[in-house]
Scaffold this active site. Structure first.
Site, PDB file in Angstrom:
ATOM      1  N   PHE B 126       0.858  -1.138  -0.399  1.00  0.00           N
ATOM      2  CA  PHE B 126      -0.048   0.249   0.092  1.00  0.00           C
ATOM      3  C   PHE B 126       0.662   1.493   0.123  1.00  0.00           C
ATOM      4  O   PHE B 126       1.713   1.581   0.757  1.00  0.00           O
ATOM      5  CB  PHE B 126      -0.769  -0.133   1.036  1.00  0.00           C
ATOM      6  CG  PHE B 126      -2.104   1.447   1.185  1.00  0.00           C
ATOM      7  CD1 PHE B 126      -2.926   1.289   0.144  1.00  0.00           C
ATOM      8  CD2 PHE B 126      -1.776   2.290   1.648  1.00  0.00           C
ATOM      9  CE1 PHE B 126      -3.306   2.503  -0.217  1.00  0.00           C
ATOM     10  CE2 PHE B 126      -2.645   3.358   1.985  1.00  0.00           C
ATOM     11  CZ  PHE B 126      -3.420   2.832   0.630  1.00  0.00           C
ATOM     12  N   ASP B 197       3.863  -3.969   9.030  1.00  0.00           N
ATOM     13  CA  ASP B 197       2.805  -3.601   9.184  1.00  0.00           C
ATOM     14  C   ASP B 197       1.516  -4.060   9.357  1.00  0.00           C
ATOM     15  O   ASP B 197       1.210  -5.565   8.511  1.00  0.00           O
ATOM     16  CB  ASP B 197       2.733  -2.423   7.281  1.00  0.00           C
ATOM     17  CG  ASP B 197       1.361  -1.822   7.253  1.00  0.00           C
ATOM     18  OD1 ASP B 197       0.548  -2.393   8.359  1.00  0.00           O
ATOM     19  OD2 ASP B 197       1.135  -0.752   6.915  1.00  0.00           O
ATOM     20  N   TYR B 222      -8.633   0.777  12.298  1.00  0.00           N
ATOM     21  CA  TYR B 222     -10.429   0.928  11.769  1.00  0.00           C
ATOM     22  C   TYR B 222     -10.725   0.246  10.517  1.00  0.00           C
ATOM     23  O   TYR B 222     -11.432   0.411  10.105  1.00  0.00           O
ATOM     24  CB  TYR B 222     -10.608   2.615  10.995  1.00  0.00           C
ATOM     25  CG  TYR B 222      -9.607   3.246   9.947  1.00  0.00           C
ATOM     26  CD1 TYR B 222      -9.336   2.298   8.513  1.00  0.00           C
ATOM     27  CD2 TYR B 222      -8.197   3.718  10.700  1.00  0.00           C
ATOM     28  CE1 TYR B 222      -8.369   2.720   8.069  1.00  0.00           C
ATOM     29  CE2 TYR B 222      -7.392   3.876   9.295  1.00  0.00           C
ATOM     30  CZ  TYR B 222      -7.661   3.751   8.603  1.00  0.00           C
ATOM     31  OH  TYR B 222      -6.659   3.229   6.952  1.00  0.00           O
ATOM     32  N   ARG B 371     -12.313  -6.550  -4.692  1.00  0.00           N
ATOM     33  CA  ARG B 371     -11.873  -6.989  -2.989  1.00  0.00           C
ATOM     34  C   ARG B 371     -12.872  -7.451  -2.441  1.00  0.00           C
ATOM     35  O   ARG B 371     -14.150  -6.404  -1.978  1.00  0.00           O
ATOM     36  CB  ARG B 371     -10.881  -5.913  -2.443  1.00  0.00           C
ATOM     37  CG  ARG B 371      -9.116  -5.656  -3.059  1.00  0.00           C
ATOM     38  CD  ARG B 371      -8.767  -4.762  -1.962  1.00  0.00           C
ATOM     39  NE  ARG B 371      -9.341  -4.298  -1.365  1.00  0.00           N
ATOM     40  CZ  ARG B 371      -8.879  -3.464  -0.021  1.00  0.00           C
ATOM     41  NH1 ARG B 371      -7.836  -3.641  -0.096  1.00  0.00           N
ATOM     42  NH2 ARG B 371     -10.363  -2.610   0.240  1.00  0.00           N
TER      43      ARG B 371
END
Lengths: 412, 412
Positions: B126, B197, B222, B371
């Protein structure tokens, strides 16, 4: 003259900002004089928080990024803040915390002035600014350094070694206001860029960044803008500096094409590059409520009331508590004083504790300073009378001797 | 075997995590498969937000820093997250955004390995991680560089030039899981430190940072932790590295004595130094609700259900839509797949739009990836059946041809 309660009641009747008080949730019987640390809650903040949690997060979920324009919030709220601080649309974003924005701002300013290596700051500044700049310079190498000065030596220390002058306009402890226009002009003549911290300015007095030809600025929204605890801060970059330097906290929200998911960073245009990553949406959306309220106020009327509130507080204290040895730390000159009054007293800590116990909420700053912040949107003139009467009673009866030493220091 | 609705209904009856679904506010008739982007709302988050706004901010105001322990939140919530990712108390704080924490983590790791100058990352990561590291290295000078590799070359590229290996355990697009233990061990043998990560790992599968002898890690709250939009992230530093390096975003919350207001920065002990400035309290307090829910779940049961949900989704799609040319991008091997399924299809964009219009909420990633995230706490097995039936209907009837092209890309 001798001040009376009737005098303050009369001032409240004539106050053009009086209608704002009803927009805030205030505790009955309490006089809140700590809005310079955490602003009071706008009543509408509750419904807004409920709406964001229930509808935007709960029901609309991922669609809210578009439907409720979550991506646009830093710009939309930034433009509102811009209108309060003399900036244009597209020069301010509301994002991250103040210290992080200072890191971005000073880094940017240093890049814009690459032949110099010194950042000048006030040593007595709210220290997180010093700390963030020290952290930044530790990354840049040994030839970079901070030069700490105090106000009296400020101008003489702004010289041709200095790359960036980084100053807080209103001092967090004393409430002293620096002359933004004069200092900016002087520093720029010496070849420096100037970064202004507006934490105790925004919503406290009229600020005119572009009028002063300021280079960059940062500030918070949880004090006089009543954005809520730890609500996101803001950063201003003058248009003439846009697209000329790249700040290092380069996250995807600052990319020129964030949704292309390119491997390498390419800074976005204009103020967008000051964004880093995903924002705390709940804190950000609720902050807008307080900022909207401030945008509805006339800033000249607000400054006039702020000066009157602080001046009358000082003078009534002189009248009622003059014999108790308080020293005024804030400037007595209205023009040089922000929206707070700082006093020093050897027994400052237990006296503030006794005041808080009596429902007069200020705060204490080591070693001996009592701070009282005045928020013209929700503090009334009669608040002054009532606060000083309680103050006098505590001093007359030495109630502070019994005050419990249970207060930890509160936030700046 | 041929899958039937009854099969999935039976699995729901036997699901040890079934009772969690009632703790979430879900839209009737909608199947939310985007918890890998923004987790659904725990019902209790609403009351918590109301309480923080009304009581903690509105009534207790500045006193809440002590009374409601706002200063302790990053540690208290950090310790809860620690229990989900194989870390000890005092190794994790919940603070700031993921990218900012990555900046701190990689900077720290580079200081701990000062003779080397290369950070190794996956180019297909990402991208905000790449961007933040590029921003960091731009501060450190030209001898620092990023080495981008892809998974197939990962181990051979981890060599004696590399200071820091910085990897996302579960790939944001494909859902592929890297072997944390094996890679960490290999990299450490080569003299590298490893920063993990965990954005798509925390709350999605059991993570054992200390079991893998990880050095540092970051992640968000989140997604699978259901903390709310843009809720604060976390950072982990293994105890053996505490007090050995100083991260550059050095704000007052990371100072050894924040309330002494000293002029110069002095890092706090242990994990506290990873804090920077004042936190977004509203977002932080509400995030704790989702994290508490996750802490009540058995992570082994969660992983088992996650693997089952994603496997049955893949196999039912094979059964019902096998003729429509979807390619599975995620690993078919349960052990190598996180809690999401990624498919590619030339018409991926309008197909996802048609799915969303039909109440099956996934997301699209350019150029051609659909996704679907599965959150074992609130997705049921029957959700799979219902989602695939709607999927089949869209494909059988070519409804995607009419799907409106009004979707902007959603957040990772």
């Amino acid at each position: 003259m001798t001040y009376t309660k009737a005098f303050f009641e009369q001032l409240d009747k004539q106050d053009p900002l009086a209608s704002f008080q009803a927009k805030f949730a205030l505790n009955a019987g309490e006089i809140y004089l700590d809005g310079n640390s955490l602003g009071a809650r706008p009543k509408a903040a509750l419904a807004r928080a409920q709406q964001v949690v229930e509808q935007e997060w709960g029901q609309d979920l991922i669609r809210s990024w578009n439907k409720h324009q979550w991506f646009e919030l830093p710009y939309r709220i930034g433009n509102k803040i811009a209108s309060l601080i003399g900036a244009q649309d597209g020069e301010v974003v509301c994002t991250d915390a103040t210290g992080l924005n200072l890191y971005k701002a000073v880094s940017t300013a240093l890049q814009l002035n690459p032949s110099r290596k010194v950042v000048l700051m006030e040593g007595s500044n709210f220290p997180t600014n010093n700390y963030m700049v020290q952290g930044l310079l530790s990354q840049l190498g040994d030839d970079y350094q901070v030069r700490f000065v105090e106000e009296a030596q400020l101008l003489e220390q702004i010289d041709e070694q200095v790359a960036v002058v980084c100053l807080t306009q209103v001092h967090y402890k004393t409430g002293r206001v620096l002359d933004m226009q004069a200092i900016t002009e002087y520093a720029q003549q010496k070849g420096c860029l100037v970064v202004w911290d507006l934490c105790h300015s925004a919503g406290a007095l009229p600020v005119d960044l572009n009028g002063a030809n300021a280079d960059l600025a940062v500030g918070c929204t949880y004090k006089y803008l009543n954005g809520g605890p730890g609500s996101p801060a803001f950063i201003f970059v003058a248009k003439r500096h846009h697209n000329r330097a790249q700040q290092p906290l380069s996250g995807w929200w600052g990319h020129s094409a964030p949704f292309d998911f390119k491997r390498d960073y390419q800074p976005g245009f204009g103020i967008s590059q000051m964004l880093s990553g995903t924002q705390a949406i709940l804190s950000l959306t609720v902050a807008e409520v307080g900022i909207d309220l401030m945008c509805a106020a006339d800033m000249q009327a607000l400054r006039k009331k702020s000066q009157a509130l602080t001046r009358y507080f000082i003078e009534l204290l002189d009248q009622e508590c003059g014999q108790y040895g308080f020293e005024l730390v804030s400037p007595r000159d209205d023009e040089k004083r922000g929206s707070q009054v700082a006093l020093s007293h050897a027994q400052g800590y237990p006296i503030m504790q006794a005041l808080i116990d009596a429902g007069v909420i200020g705060d204490f700053r080591a070693p001996d300073i009592l701070r009282f912040g005045f928020a013209p949107l929700y503090n009334s003139y009669v608040d002054i009378w009532e606060a000083v009467q309680r103050f006098k009673s505590i001093m007359d009866n030495e109630h502070w001797r019994e005050a419990q030493f249970n207060q930890r220091h509160a936030v700046t």
